[in-house]
Design an enzyme around this catalytic site. Structure first.
Site, mmCIF file in Angstrom:
data_model
loop_
_atom_site.group_PDB
_atom_site.id
_atom_site.type_symbol
_atom_site.label_atom_id
_atom_site.label_comp_id
_atom_site.label_asym_id
_atom_site.label_seq_id
_atom_site.Cartn_x
_atom_site.Cartn_y
_atom_site.Cartn_z
ATOM 1 N N CYS A 1 0.824 -1.214 0.000
ATOM 2 C CA CYS A 1 0.000 0.000 0.000
ATOM 3 C C CYS A 1 0.856 1.261 0.000
ATOM 4 O O CYS A 1 0.649 2.159 -0.820
ATOM 5 C CB CYS A 1 -0.964 -0.013 1.177
ATOM 6 S SG CYS A 1 -0.184 -0.332 2.775
ATOM 7 N N HIS B 1 -2.518 5.567 6.339
ATOM 8 C CA HIS B 1 -1.146 6.042 6.480
ATOM 9 C C HIS B 1 -1.075 7.502 6.021
ATOM 10 O O HIS B 1 -1.878 7.939 5.197
ATOM 11 C CB HIS B 1 -0.192 5.240 5.586
ATOM 12 C CG HIS B 1 -0.195 3.763 5.809
ATOM 13 N ND1 HIS B 1 0.129 3.176 6.999
ATOM 14 C CD2 HIS B 1 -0.462 2.731 4.958
ATOM 15 C CE1 HIS B 1 0.071 1.853 6.880
ATOM 16 N NE2 HIS B 1 -0.301 1.554 5.656
#
Lengths: 342, 342
Positions: A142, A221
């Site tokens: 990711c 994130h």
């Protein structure tokens, strides 16, 4: 389409269930089945929606005892499909590769596997065309996908070097045993973190350094990126490049959004399934251009960002659809945006 | 339905935006508009979906400067509707009541307002019929609604007394300034907490004591309930009563679910908008019957549980639809379940 490529998803966790949903949304693909190891609520949901569920042979009784209907074993699933997407926990894909090989089936793996176990590491925008003729492809993680899309978007200005400070979420929303829950943890202490090498597995010539720290949150994130270009670059050029790149959205300065919590709330308000946001989400107000150096901050939804990449990887292996067409087909089917998010 | 009752929602926050969505889903209601004070991402979304947005007169310029289209002022919104749902922050409803009164409009308030400022506190299952002829009704808070539905479900066994230990979430997912983020906080130290009195505002004769503590999570509240009945009660009787009550779902023992995180994950997997779960979610495995005493644990989704109650409160004031019909219409339109969740 009845003649669509039959895709099996091995591993029905955070990523696997989203890939399975995304496969169903594509007209040129069909989901032949998924696998699970544990007879839990996700298995109950699979029964409810009528998806074929395959399990390890030794676990069949456990599933049946829990009242869950099983379609067969994992080798049977592998034999009955055209291609496998392996979404098993990191490291398991390497073990399963033997099974896929012996059945003669191509496979798409996830970023938790080692880059050396596949023919190519993959990010749709960056190297879709190179997959031609390959059988085993690995969609990078990711964070790496987030970095690659952003770099790809700005590549035409000439990139001298990149630094990314990654502030990682500690666990996914459904994970109830992971932490930290009260610490900021360097992961690792040493720099560069593994992300720099992972980016290079797709863009070998890029000069990049990365660091990572984990914080107690589950949502997304955050990347604090610094790019040095070959030439003076204006903020408006950066905005315009990002606005026209697929799978990147901007959070406009007038939206007031300045947190991952608010981004996820927008995904909820927009009615996205599971409140997913597979796009890189760039804070427009964070873009700071000073001479040849640009700072920008963006958020990465770890649960969903790699899902469209997996769909494109399937088509790239199939070799019948061009990169731009595949990205367009995937994004249209999944409702993935570019431009301003709202 | 063109002749549906025109509903305005004053306050478009966590609860207000969900009520607005739920109004749109009802064939016999129409959303005439909503109000907001701050020109943020939620206002941008309203413009995008085309909902009439009303703002305080002194804020019109602020909205227009942020590029947001405004339909008028809050008094104009009040004048142009048949009924108001007040979802302003706790305490503001009492201030706004004067405006509603002077316009001659009935109103539904939220649990953040004082019980004395309305004609009746409301929980659809418990006292829908009593609203007839009333003009100002208050939907009790999320925790109180959870307690009332559960008690209502088990009332036929004869309830001697109830104790509820509430473990509260600290903030909603979108709230980025609230805590605690590293403490278990009694709220308040003294018992009973205000919830006991709030339950009595709907069920005046119930013997109940409540305590509450806040923990650092955003997902749901958890209730640890202890009920003493007039007679010996079997676990299976409790399960059967809960299974047939609207707006209550059971998490089956074989689902493995034992956390609020997993419940919210199921809501995501089921494709619920915003991953909402307006049902009380009872852990089947937690039900423990010992003589006349039953223990059970259930979770309450603070963002959505009161939404169907608000829809029913509108119909209760209108006075044309029976309680059972209203609950059925609301739940069918919103996809609200009873029985096992999966």
């Amino acid at each position: 389409m009845v003649n669509g490529m039959k895709v099996a998803v091995n591993g029905y966790g955070t990523i696997g269930k989203r890939i399975a949903d995304a496969v169903i949304m594509q007209n040129d693909l069909q989901l032949s089945g998924v696998s699970k190891v544990t007879p839990d609520y996700e298995a109950l949901i699979l029964n409810k929606i009528g998806t074929n569920l395959y399990v390890p042979e030794q676990n069949i009784k456990k599933f049946e005892d829990a009242g869950i209907t099983v379609s067969g074993t994992i080798p049977e699933m592998v034999n009955s499909c055209d291609i496998i997407v392996d979404a098993t926990p990191g490291g398991y894909g390497t073990k399963y590769k033997e099974l896929y090989q012996s059945a003669g089936k191509p496979a798409v793996f996830q970023g938790g596997e080692d880059a050396n176990m596949v023919d190519l590491s993959f990010c749709a925008m960056c190297n879709y065309e190179l997959v031609s003729g390959k059988k085993y492809v690995r969609v990078v993680s990711c964070n790496t996908t987030g970095i690659l899309r952003t770099i790809y978007s700005l590549r035409s200005f000439g990139i001298k070097n990149v630094q990314v400070d990654i502030i990682r979420r500690a666990a996914d929303p459904r994970e109830i045993k992971k932490g930290p829950i009260n610490s900021i943890t360097l992961d690792p202490v040493e720099s560069p973190s593994h992300h720099a090498n992972d980016v290079k597995s797709v863009m070998p010539d890029l000069k990049i350094v990365t660091r990572a720290a984990i914080v107690p949150t589950t949502l997304m994130h955050l990347h604090q990126m610094t790019i040095k270009f070959d030439r003076k670059t204006e903020k408006i050029e950066v905005i315009n490049a990002l606005l026209k790149t697929p799978r990147i959205v901007l959070l406009s300065s007038n939206s007031g959004v300045h947190s991952t919590a608010e981004i996820m709330e927008i995904a909820r308000d927009l009615g996205r399934k599971r409140a997913d946001l597979p796009e890189v989400a760039v804070f427009e107000g964070s873009i700071n251009a000073d001479g040849d150096t640009v700072l920008l901050s963006y958020a990465v939804h770890q649960e969903s960002i790699v899902v469209p990449e997996n769909i494109d990887a399937i088509r790239a292996i199939q070799g019948k659809v061009t990169k731009d067409d595949s990205i367009k087909i995937t994004d249209t089917a999944m409702g993935i945006k570019r431009g301003y998010l709202i």
